[in-house]
Design an enzyme around this catalytic site. Structure first.
Site, PDB file in Angstrom:
ATOM      1  N   SER A 102       0.821  -1.195   0.000  1.00 48.27           N
ATOM      2  CA  SER A 102       0.000   0.000   0.000  1.00 48.27           C
ATOM      3  C   SER A 102       0.866   1.260   0.000  1.00 48.27           C
ATOM      4  O   SER A 102       1.768   1.404   0.815  1.00 48.27           O
ATOM      5  CB  SER A 102      -0.901  -0.018   1.234  1.00 48.27           C
ATOM      6  N   GLY A 103       0.585   2.132  -0.929  1.00 44.33           N
ATOM      7  CA  GLY A 103       1.314   3.395  -1.005  1.00 44.33           C
ATOM      8  C   GLY A 103       2.580   3.306  -1.834  1.00 44.33           C
ATOM      9  O   GLY A 103       3.376   4.236  -1.875  1.00 44.33           O
ATOM     10  N   ASN A 152      -1.308   5.233   3.243  1.00 47.68           N
ATOM     11  CA  ASN A 152      -1.379   5.961   1.974  1.00 47.68           C
ATOM     12  C   ASN A 152      -2.547   6.951   2.032  1.00 47.68           C
ATOM     13  O   ASN A 152      -3.665   6.571   2.377  1.00 47.68           O
ATOM     14  CB  ASN A 152      -1.583   4.939   0.841  1.00 47.68           C
ATOM     15  N   SER A 155      -5.355   5.761  -0.642  1.00 54.19           N
ATOM     16  CA  SER A 155      -5.262   4.312  -0.749  1.00 54.19           C
ATOM     17  C   SER A 155      -6.475   3.745  -1.472  1.00 54.19           C
ATOM     18  O   SER A 155      -7.620   4.090  -1.171  1.00 54.19           O
ATOM     19  CB  SER A 155      -5.145   3.716   0.647  1.00 54.19           C
ATOM     20  N   GLY A 379      -2.889  -2.676  -2.286  1.00 49.81           N
ATOM     21  CA  GLY A 379      -1.633  -3.371  -2.005  1.00 49.81           C
ATOM     22  C   GLY A 379      -1.664  -4.103  -0.682  1.00 49.81           C
ATOM     23  O   GLY A 379      -2.536  -3.877   0.174  1.00 49.81           O
ATOM     24  N   GLU A 381      -1.163  -4.976   2.920  1.00 45.34           N
ATOM     25  CA  GLU A 381      -1.127  -4.000   4.011  1.00 45.34           C
ATOM     26  C   GLU A 381      -1.217  -4.648   5.386  1.00 45.34           C
ATOM     27  O   GLU A 381      -1.813  -5.715   5.562  1.00 45.34           O
ATOM     28  CB  GLU A 381      -2.229  -2.947   3.849  1.00 45.34           C
TER      29      GLU A 381
END
Ligand SMILES: Nc1ncnc2c1ncn2[C@@H]1O[C@H](COP(=O)(O)OP(=O)(O)OP(=O)(O)O)[C@@H](O)[C@H]1O
Ligand SMILES: [Mg+2]
Length: 1057
Positions: A102-103, A152, A155, A379, A381
């Site tokens: 994530s991010g 994020n 996100s 993503g 996480e």
């Protein structure tokens, strides 16, 4: 789509600064540290893209990069070029799959790809419309499907697979989005420091006063669904502006105005639903303030009382001895809250699906032929608390890693087989074991199966189900290497690290049923739009085991895998360099962890196992054609033979390469380096030749211009010598760069306009040689004298005889004949000089004079001239005369007669002569060679300040001690297995890169002064450095080698040793 451009430009072939290696297959040492180091170097130099063969690694820069401007799109951008070449090459089906946590930058990468496709492809009415929709779908879906998390700020809380469909002509004329499980629990609750979906804040910030009134918009803290996390704003996000963009996107996509309004009604309705609270009244849940029911009921177009009833009671089927009857069961406070939230989530999720469908409808195309798919999922996480949603999200990531592994290996293997080349497979950690742990149907049943079983048998209220689940999981997979129990749930050792899942809510969220009561309630809405979101037929749709959220995501993930397997996948592996979201912040251990679990090292090894480099014959020929005259610019013959010719020309060992059917495979990167280095050298040589020619051209142009100006001075006033008129002007006829004995009289950086040896006449008309130098500062006359005393006694030394400031010159006089005499008139006394190059000198002097005095220098032409003598003591002074007469020949004959000097010379070219035609000047220009670099006299410029790289500021300390989950996760069993499997095979021994052989000792010189190179091809040195001498050039610019660099430098700055 311009195929031409794709082959012409390649970002790697641009002459850009090198930073690390751009294809990590070429790393000479493949360790994780070396990979991290390379990525870091490039990241710090603002190169966020790096390849491993066809896989693109992208490190999130957390700042706007110039990669995707129009220019970059055409030339540099690797993502673009990948897409471009891909689209050019095949119109079948390909996918672009950004993967990463994530991010890490997946969504941004996916958007760039979509933007690129739309930018480079052809246009026209319908196509433009589709393109607009492709682009506008992003802000719309992000408004409804993205949210700020601690990982994020934007996100993705849903996954999507965007298929862009192409016409036969390569224009995008259709598309289709498949979306995956939206994290709808976010609608009703968010963790600390997180937000609900962007649209809620957008609506509050961006709606008009009128809309606010109609929708009952208050400040965000008024709404229970927004005020739990205490976070309302996101750095760098303008919710109000984004609201306008969201609305505009709806417009472009063609969502009718009333549906747009209805969508906002639902968003606001959900916020108001959230404010309905319940109290416990004798075991029953009761609406705390019934007046809060009115507004949501109004917004959703339903009856307020019915809403109240449905939130606090539920119809249940009960069986009495074979008879089934429906009874109303009252809910307790907790169940009422649950029901309210279920309604909110269902409304939101269905609205989201509606938007996706609206986009699909707008892009629909009757037959689908060719497409490029872009995948953008949430993503991997890890949060403080990881629930069912994280479990699903991480499962999808696990699946994607799986097919990445399978496909990269498969593709590689297939390529070797196809090309008829042998290879040995490389071991890698296969995360299939984790996928199976989650999705196995039987033997042992995976987590999802156990979960579904528990849900199927759970009571309507679901109490205690989570506890049962945990027990059953323990029984089914308790001994699995990648599974552990912990006090509030279970732990999975994912490929990307260990994640602890909190079991509470798993069953409810998996079951994900919307009670028929609520469907019925919404079907009673007076708004057709809302009714259309609940199309179920409650009388017939009841039968069978309801699909669970888990089985749905499992099905979707497997369908996705099938789709991707059918296509040619291209991967963008996104790496997140930090958790601070700041540019230039590099957290080594975090990156290393990602490099490890992404299997980049294995990726490189697989790529290198057999052959590190491969290229289709044609491309190879194109790239290295410059190496031999037979291949440059084109090889005339069979491509394969051309490649072989090139390989032989560089003496590549035959065990270093293999010829496949269509491609050449090169074993070691070093061999490729050799080719690259030779190619570089060739370019270097050519670049020098071009530079040289250019300098010559510039110099010639400049002197031609000067010559014309000089002719103008004498035009109509003086006859010209036959040889002078088309002569090239050189300026420095003394080679001042190599004459420190003359330069000593000038200041350090004084520029030489003109320097020549001239004849000076004294009072007795005796001639003597002088060096005449013109600089912007003045005129120097340098003579030579014997030293009368001191240690250098008897030696001949240079002496500055006269220095005239330009401004002090009063006039210059000359005869009208073709002789070379001229008199410099000055306040004190005059100088009679004779120079072959007087015209050049005078024209330069006139220029400088005019520059400094803003007046024209007075030139007089007469055949009787007078010059005043210098006063010396009591004597001296007085004047002398020159008398010019017609004589014989082109050389002036001088005859002193008392105070007169008689000068006779034959007729020259008429006074009106100008230059000959340019063509005829060519033959003569060899007469005086122009030193190559004379337009740039050596000077000791200040050393350039070294670019001090900004040091990394210490990362801001996170205040909250509870943010441990943001740390680099424990790798768990996956990490261990990965290490184990990889250690089974030793890495191919990297041979070191062939070094450029140092030259054996040839001539050398020592620098006398410091010299700071003025151009890239020059050397810089301090005084007293020893330089290998490569070439002494008569121009004064010598070539030498110092500290491994070869370059030019002024020869008079050194002494030979
Ligand atoms: N190529 C890039 N250039 C500049 N900034 C970027 C780039 N990639 C990512 N970012 C920054 O990082 C942020 C997060 O990236 P992005 O939303 O693409 O992550 P993601 O991988 O999609 O994460 P998630 O799984 O949470 O959806 C972006 O909002 C942007 O600020
Ligand atoms: Mg994203």
């Amino acid at each position: 789509i311009g195929k031409k451009k794709a082959s012409k430009y390649h970002w790697q072939s641009q002459n850009v600064k090198q930073s690390g290696v751009d294809d990590m297959v070429l790393l000479s040492k493949i360790t994780e540290d070396a990979i991290v180091e390379n990525l870091k170097k490039r990241f710090m130099d603002d190169y966020i893209f790096t390849y491993i063969g066809p896989v693109l690694i992208s490190v999130n820069p957390f700042k706007q990069m110039p990669y995707f401007t129009d220019r970059e799109i055409e030339t540099k951008c690797p993502v673009c070029i990948c897409v471009h070449t891909y689209i050019c090459m095949c119109y079948a089906c390909g996918t672009y799959n950004p993967i990463g946590e994530s991010g890490a930058g997946k969504t941004v990468a996916a958007k760039y790809i979509m933007g690129y496709i739309s930018k480079v492809s052809g246009g026209g009415g319908k196509v433009q419309h589709v393109k607009d929709i492709i682009l506008q779908s992003n802000p719309l879906l992000e408004a409804f499907g993205n949210a700020k998390t601690v990982r994020n700020n934007n996100s993705s809380r849903f996954g999507k697979y965007f298929e862009i469909q192409f016409s036969r002509g390569g224009e995008p004329d259709g598309g289709k989005i498949s979306n995956f499980l939206l994290e709808k629990s976010r609608v009703v609750s968010q963790n600390e420091n997180e937000r609900n979906f962007h649209i809620f804040y957008q609506l509050i910030e961006g709606s008009s006063a009128q809309q606010k009134e109609a929708l009952g918009i208050m400040t965000p803290d008024y709404y229970n669904y927004l005020n739990q996390s205490g976070t309302y704003k996101v750095d760098g996000t303008n919710d109000s502006k984004e609201f306008q963009e969201t609305m505009e996107a709806m417009q472009v996509i063609g969502i009718p105005g009333d549906c747009q309004m209805q969508a906002l009604h639902i968003v606001a309705g959900i916020l108001h639903l959230g404010n309905i609270s319940f109290i416990e009244a004798g075991n029953y849940g009761q609406v705390e303030s019934p007046d809060l029911l009115a507004f949501p009921a109004y917004l959703l177009g339903i009856d307020q009382n019915w809403l109240q009833e449905k939130l606090t009671s539920r119809k249940m089927d009960s069986k009495w001895g074979g008879k089934s009857e429906s009874i109303n069961v009252t809910l307790n406070q907790e169940q009422a809250c649950y029901t309210r939230d279920a309604l909110s989530k269902a409304l939101y999720a269905r609205l989201f699906d509606y938007l996706v469908e609206a986009i699909n409808k707008a892009m629909q195309k009757p037959i689908e032929e060719f497409s490029v798919g872009v995948l953008d999922i949430y993503g991997f996480e890890i949060f403080q608390r990881n629930g069912f949603e994280q479990f699903c999200i991480n499962f999808v990531n696990e699946k994607l890693q799986q097919i990445f592994i399978e496909l990269t290996l498969k593709a590689e293997q297939e390529e070797y087989v196809q090309e008829g080349i042998k290879w040995t497979p490389i071991e890698y950690f296969n995360n299939k074991i984790v996928c199976d742990l989650i999705e196995n149907k039987l033997n042992p049943p995976g987590i999802m199966s156990v979960l579904d079983d528990v849900c199927a048998t759970m009571h309507a209220k679901g109490e205690g189900a989570d506890g049962t689940l945990l027990q059953k999981l323990q029984a089914a997979v308790g001994t699995h290497d990648h599974f552990n129990n912990w006090n509030s749930g279970f732990v999975i050792h994912h490929y990307a690290g260990k994640v602890s899942y909190d079991i509470s809510g798993f069953c409810e969220r998996n079951r994900d049923v919307l009670f028929p009561d609520l469907i019925e309630l919404m079907q009673s809405s007076e708004h057709a739009f809302i009714r259309s979101l609940f199309p179920e037929n409650l009388n017939t749709d009841k039968k069978g085991r309801p699909t669970t959220a888990g089985s749905k995501i499992k099905r979707q993930a497997n369908e996705l895998v099938d789709t991707l397997m059918k296509c040619t996948p291209h991967y963008i592996r996104c790496i997140k360099p930090n958790e601070t979201k700041r540019p230039r912040d590099w957290e080594e251990s975090r990156v290393k962890h990602q490099v490890e679990y992404l299997g980049l090292k294995e990726n490189i090894r697989v790529r290198r196992a057999g052959f590190a480099y491969r290229r289709v014959f044609k491309k190879f020929l194109q790239r290295y054609s410059i190496l031999t005259p037979e291949t440059y610019p084109y090889w005339r013959g069979e491509e394969k033979q051309g490649v072989l010719h090139l390989l032989r020309s560089v003496n590549m060992d035959t065990d270093q390469y293999q010829m496949g059917r269509t491609k050449i495979f090169v074993k070691n990167p070093e061999s490729l380096f050799l080719l690259e280095e030779m190619r570089e050298r060739k370019f270097d040589t050519f670049a020098r030749a071009i530079q040289k020619a250019w300098r010559k051209y510039i110099a010639r142009r400049k002197y031609e211009q000067m010559r014309e100006e000089a002719s103008d001075i004498l035009y109509n006033s003086k006859e010209r010598r036959r040889n002078s008129i088309n002569r090239n002007f050189v300026g420095d006829y003394l080679g001042m760069e190599e004459r420190p004995e003359l330069r000593q009289f000038l200041s350090k950086r004084e520029r030489i306009d003109f320097a020549d040896s001239v004849t000076k006449y004294d009072r007795r008309f005796k001639s003597i040689k002088r060096d005449l130098i013109l600089t912007p500062k003045g005129i120097y006359l340098i003579g030579r004298e014997k030293v009368k005393k001191g240690p250098e006694k008897g030696q001949i030394k240079e002496v500055l005889k006269r220095k005239l400031d330009i401004g002090s010159i009063r006039s210059v006089s000359l005869s009208t004949r073709q002789d070379d005499f001229f008199i410099l008139h000055e306040a004190q006394y005059d100088s009679l000089l004779e120079s072959m190059f007087k015209t050049e000198f005078l024209s330069l002097l006139c220029k400088r004079y005019e520059e400094q005095t803003k007046a024209k220098l007075c030139l007089t032409f007469n055949d009787r001239l007078e010059f005043r003598l210098k006063k010396e003591g009591w004597g001296g002074g007085g004047t002398r005369s020159l008398v010019f007469q017609r004589g014989q020949g082109d050389t002036a004959q001088v005859k002193p007669a008392g105070k007169n000097l008689n000068i006779s010379v034959g007729d020259g070219l008429p006074k009106t002569s100008t230059q000959f035609s340019r063509a005829s000047t060519r033959s003569q220009e060899q007469m005086y060679s122009t030193p190559d670099k004379r337009s740039r006299p050596p000077n000791a410029a200040l050393p350039k300040l070294g670019s001090q790289k900004g040091r990394r500021a210490p990362a801001a300390q996170t205040q909250n001690a509870n943010l441990d989950f943001l740390n680099v996760p424990d790798q768990g069993m996956s990490g261990m297995q990965r290490k184990r499997s990889i250690s089974q095979r030793p890495p191919p021994a990297p041979t070191s890169r062939p070094k450029v052989q140092p030259r054996s000792h040839g001539p050398r010189c020592r620098s006398l002064y410091q010299y700071v190179g003025q151009d890239v091809d020059e050397l810089s040195f301090e005084a007293n450095e020893v330089i290998d001498l490569v070439k002494e050039d008569p121009s004064g610019w010598w070539t030498g080698r110092l500290r491994g660099k070869e370059g030019l430098f002024p020869g008079n700055y050194v002494e030979k040793i």
